[in-house]
Design a protein around this motif. Structure first.
Motif, mmCIF file in Angstrom:
data_model
loop_
_atom_site.group_PDB
_atom_site.id
_atom_site.type_symbol
_atom_site.label_atom_id
_atom_site.label_comp_id
_atom_site.label_asym_id
_atom_site.label_seq_id
_atom_site.Cartn_x
_atom_site.Cartn_y
_atom_site.Cartn_z
ATOM 1 N N ILE A 1 -3.899 14.094 -10.799
ATOM 2 C CA ILE A 1 -3.361 14.448 -9.491
ATOM 3 C C ILE A 1 -1.866 14.172 -9.519
ATOM 4 C CG2 ILE A 1 -3.352 13.903 -7.031
ATOM 5 C CD1 ILE A 1 -6.194 12.927 -7.297
ATOM 6 N N TYR A 2 -1.067 15.175 -9.223
ATOM 7 C CA TYR A 2 0.367 14.993 -9.066
ATOM 8 C C TYR A 2 1.053 14.399 -10.282
ATOM 9 C CZ TYR A 2 0.520 16.591 -4.368
ATOM 10 O OH TYR A 2 0.463 17.395 -3.286
ATOM 11 N N GLY A 3 0.496 14.595 -11.428
ATOM 12 C CA GLY A 3 1.181 14.179 -12.630
ATOM 13 C C GLY A 3 1.428 15.381 -13.515
ATOM 14 N N GLU B 1 -6.231 14.069 1.671
ATOM 15 C CA GLU B 1 -7.665 13.791 1.564
ATOM 16 C C GLU B 1 -8.395 14.958 0.916
ATOM 17 O OE1 GLU B 1 -9.667 12.040 4.966
ATOM 18 O OE2 GLU B 1 -7.710 11.539 5.820
ATOM 19 N N GLU B 2 -7.978 16.174 1.234
ATOM 20 C CA GLU B 2 -8.608 17.350 0.634
ATOM 21 C C GLU B 2 -8.393 17.370 -0.882
ATOM 22 O OE1 GLU B 2 -6.825 17.249 3.313
ATOM 23 O OE2 GLU B 2 -7.865 18.320 4.933
ATOM 24 N N ILE B 3 -7.196 16.974 -1.318
ATOM 25 C CA ILE B 3 -6.920 16.892 -2.761
ATOM 26 C C ILE B 3 -7.859 15.876 -3.414
ATOM 27 C CG2 ILE B 3 -5.225 16.065 -4.449
ATOM 28 C CD1 ILE B 3 -3.063 17.397 -2.708
ATOM 29 N N GLY B 4 -8.046 14.735 -2.758
ATOM 30 C CA GLY B 4 -8.950 13.715 -3.295
ATOM 31 C C GLY B 4 -10.380 14.215 -3.400
ATOM 32 N N ARG B 5 -10.838 14.932 -2.376
ATOM 33 C CA ARG B 5 -12.210 15.444 -2.408
ATOM 34 C C ARG B 5 -12.366 16.525 -3.481
ATOM 35 N NH1 ARG B 5 -11.793 15.020 3.411
ATOM 36 N NH2 ARG B 5 -11.391 17.258 3.606
ATOM 37 N N PRO C 1 0.822 -1.210 0.000
ATOM 38 C CA PRO C 1 0.000 0.000 0.000
ATOM 39 C C PRO C 1 0.856 1.260 0.000
ATOM 40 C CG PRO C 1 -0.838 -1.603 1.575
ATOM 41 C CD PRO C 1 0.466 -2.140 1.088
ATOM 42 N N ASN C 2 0.384 2.287 -0.673
ATOM 43 C CA ASN C 2 1.084 3.562 -0.730
ATOM 44 C C ASN C 2 0.402 4.518 0.242
ATOM 45 O OD1 ASN C 2 1.628 6.348 -1.577
ATOM 46 N ND2 ASN C 2 2.662 5.436 -3.336
ATOM 47 N N PRO C 3 1.062 4.886 1.347
ATOM 48 C CA PRO C 3 0.396 5.696 2.370
ATOM 49 C C PRO C 3 0.035 7.093 1.894
ATOM 50 C CG PRO C 3 2.742 5.506 2.841
ATOM 51 C CD PRO C 3 2.446 4.562 1.715
ATOM 52 N N PHE C 4 0.682 7.570 0.836
ATOM 53 C CA PHE C 4 0.363 8.890 0.299
ATOM 54 C C PHE C 4 -0.910 8.821 -0.540
ATOM 55 C CE2 PHE C 4 0.614 12.179 -2.964
ATOM 56 C CZ PHE C 4 0.818 13.306 -2.198
ATOM 57 N N PHE C 5 -0.908 7.970 -1.552
ATOM 58 C CA PHE C 5 -2.051 7.903 -2.443
ATOM 59 C C PHE C 5 -3.273 7.274 -1.786
ATOM 60 C CE2 PHE C 5 1.263 8.288 -5.843
ATOM 61 C CZ PHE C 5 0.801 9.493 -6.339
ATOM 62 N N ASP C 6 -3.065 6.403 -0.798
ATOM 63 C CA ASP C 6 -4.214 5.802 -0.123
ATOM 64 C C ASP C 6 -5.077 6.850 0.582
ATOM 65 O OD1 ASP C 6 -3.618 3.277 -0.955
ATOM 66 O OD2 ASP C 6 -2.602 2.664 0.882
ATOM 67 N N ARG C 7 -4.436 7.906 1.121
ATOM 68 C CA ARG C 7 -5.228 8.960 1.759
ATOM 69 C C ARG C 7 -5.967 9.798 0.723
ATOM 70 N NH1 ARG C 7 -4.253 9.607 7.215
ATOM 71 N NH2 ARG C 7 -6.271 10.660 7.106
ATOM 72 N N ILE C 8 -5.378 9.978 -0.454
ATOM 73 C CA ILE C 8 -6.082 10.671 -1.530
ATOM 74 C C ILE C 8 -7.302 9.852 -1.968
ATOM 75 C CG2 ILE C 8 -5.933 11.456 -3.924
ATOM 76 C CD1 ILE C 8 -3.036 12.195 -3.429
ATOM 77 N N GLU D 1 -9.021 7.897 -0.149
ATOM 78 C CA GLU D 1 -10.066 8.053 0.868
ATOM 79 C C GLU D 1 -10.885 9.314 0.612
ATOM 80 O OE1 GLU D 1 -10.643 7.799 5.711
ATOM 81 O OE2 GLU D 1 -8.639 7.766 4.844
ATOM 82 N N GLY D 2 -10.202 10.404 0.217
ATOM 83 C CA GLY D 2 -10.922 11.629 -0.114
ATOM 84 C C GLY D 2 -11.818 11.459 -1.331
ATOM 85 N N ILE D 3 -11.315 10.746 -2.340
ATOM 86 C CA ILE D 3 -12.103 10.496 -3.554
ATOM 87 C C ILE D 3 -13.351 9.689 -3.234
ATOM 88 C CG2 ILE D 3 -12.116 9.225 -5.750
ATOM 89 C CD1 ILE D 3 -9.169 10.011 -6.069
ATOM 90 N N THR D 4 -13.163 8.586 -2.513
ATOM 91 C CA THR D 4 -14.291 7.695 -2.250
ATOM 92 C C THR D 4 -15.327 8.326 -1.323
ATOM 93 O OG1 THR D 4 -13.021 6.616 -0.482
ATOM 94 C CG2 THR D 4 -12.937 5.611 -2.660
ATOM 95 N N ALA D 5 -14.880 9.225 -0.436
ATOM 96 C CA ALA D 5 -15.838 9.898 0.452
ATOM 97 C C ALA D 5 -16.875 10.664 -0.356
ATOM 98 C CB ALA D 5 -15.099 10.837 1.402
#
Length: 346
Positions: free
Chosen positions: A155-157, A298-302, A82-89, A91-95
């Protein structure tokens, strides 16, 4: 068998709710530092990561599904940790997607490459939106992805033509740490990177603010903790003296460098300071709490998901670029007087 949140709670003798609140950073939680550390160390030991897909299924089971089809492509491969950076993103997306009752499709980057190679579609029906993580160097693959979805966000690309972009300016966020190191009075650093494309600009900026880059301790660890550990360990075993500060482009590599230094008998930060970037969960409870740059994952994901849904629903014709600010987080892994205190036998 994959570790679950129940396994973490059982091993620590606490409730599942307590583990969940710690994972979610609940600032209202009252918990002893010893209990919190015990839980976080168990999470680290087992490499536990939340099952976001299971969480989505649980929530969507009681809601009527919409016709909007959203996919996201993770930067990691299906067989990687698991990637701890992208996994939090994620979480924001799925929320956001859970509340919007969208149909959700997850793809791993190696899986996408294989479908592209075989000229097969991502999905039986064209997606309404697709979120990309990280950089994609293959123009042919980008064009193929355009045909798989009505809209693309990244994101980040690299900023892709006609695609929304949400993230932080990585050059600016890394430079924030370099500026802090220089303000403390340090003169020499080693740089541990994971992206060769960013190295020239990073090195140039460091030298422009008076930081001498020690080449022997500047290397590419490909964003991996284990690799940074081994590369740092090898240098120390050769009897090479580390620079005053090891500045790492992500926290995973910083923790690898730190652990190698500590295992070699060096003191952090007295003998060598270490800094990271991202502020992943492990950074605050590492052997020496890590000074880093906080990215609001997470904010970036949301935000990227909100923009994508807005574009799908209202047919916005132009792309949006949204830069999210960052924050310097000072902990205990760097000396604040700009000096290292070598032992007498050195």
């Amino acid at each position: 068998m994959k570790t679950t949140i129940k396994d973490i709670a059982r091993a620590c003798g606490v409730s599942v709710g307590l583990v969940s609140r710690i994972l979610n950073g609940d600032e209202t939680l009252r918990c002893t530092p010893q209990t919190r550390e015990k839980i976080l160390r168990e999470i680290e030991r087992t490499s536990y990561t939340p099952n976001y897909n299971a969480r989505m299924l649980a929530n969507n089971s009681v809601k009527e599904e919409s016709d909007i089809r959203i996919g996201y492509i993770t930067y990691k491969g299906a067989v990687m940790k698991p990637n701890p950076f992208f996994d939090r993103i994620i979480e924001g997306i799925t929320a956001i997607l859970i509340n919007s009752r969208c149909q959700v499709y997850q793809y791993y980057i190696d899986e996408v490459h294989e479908l592209y190679r075989q000229k097969k579609p991502l999905c039986e029906k064209k997606l309404d939106g697709l979120v990309l993580f990280g950089s994609i160097d293959d123009d042919g693959l980008i064009q193929w992805l355009r045909r798989q979805s009505l809209y693309i966000s990244s994101i980040y690309g690299d900023i892709i033509e006609n695609a929304d972009f949400v993230g932080s300016d990585l050059s600016s966020t890394i430079n924030l740490m370099l500026d802090y190191i220089a303000r403390l009075g340090y003169k020499e650093i080693g740089i541990v990177s994971g992206d060769r494309h960013r190295e020239p600009a990073l090195f140039t900026y460091a030298e422009s603010i008076g930081l001498h880059i020690v080449k022997q301790f500047s290397f590419n660890a490909e964003n991996e903790m284990r690799r940074s550990y081994e590369m740092m360990k090898w240098r120390l075993e050769q009897g090479l003296k580390p620079p005053q500060v090891m500045c790492c482009m992500n926290d995973e590599m910083a923790l690898g460098v730190m652990n190698a230094a500590l295992d070699a008998g060096l003191r952090v930060p007295e003998d060598v300071s270490v800094t990271g970037h991202d502020d992943i969960l492990k950074s605050s409870y590492s052997r020496v709490p890590l000074t880093t740059v906080r990215i609001y994952k997470e904010e970036i994901g949301r935000l990227v998901t909100d923009l994508l849904l807005e574009r799908i629903n209202y047919k916005r014709k132009f792309p949006v670029k949204l830069l999210v600010p960052c924050e310097l987080v000072v902990r205990k892994s760097i000396q604040k007087n700009g000096k290292v205190t070598r032992r007498n036998d050195e």
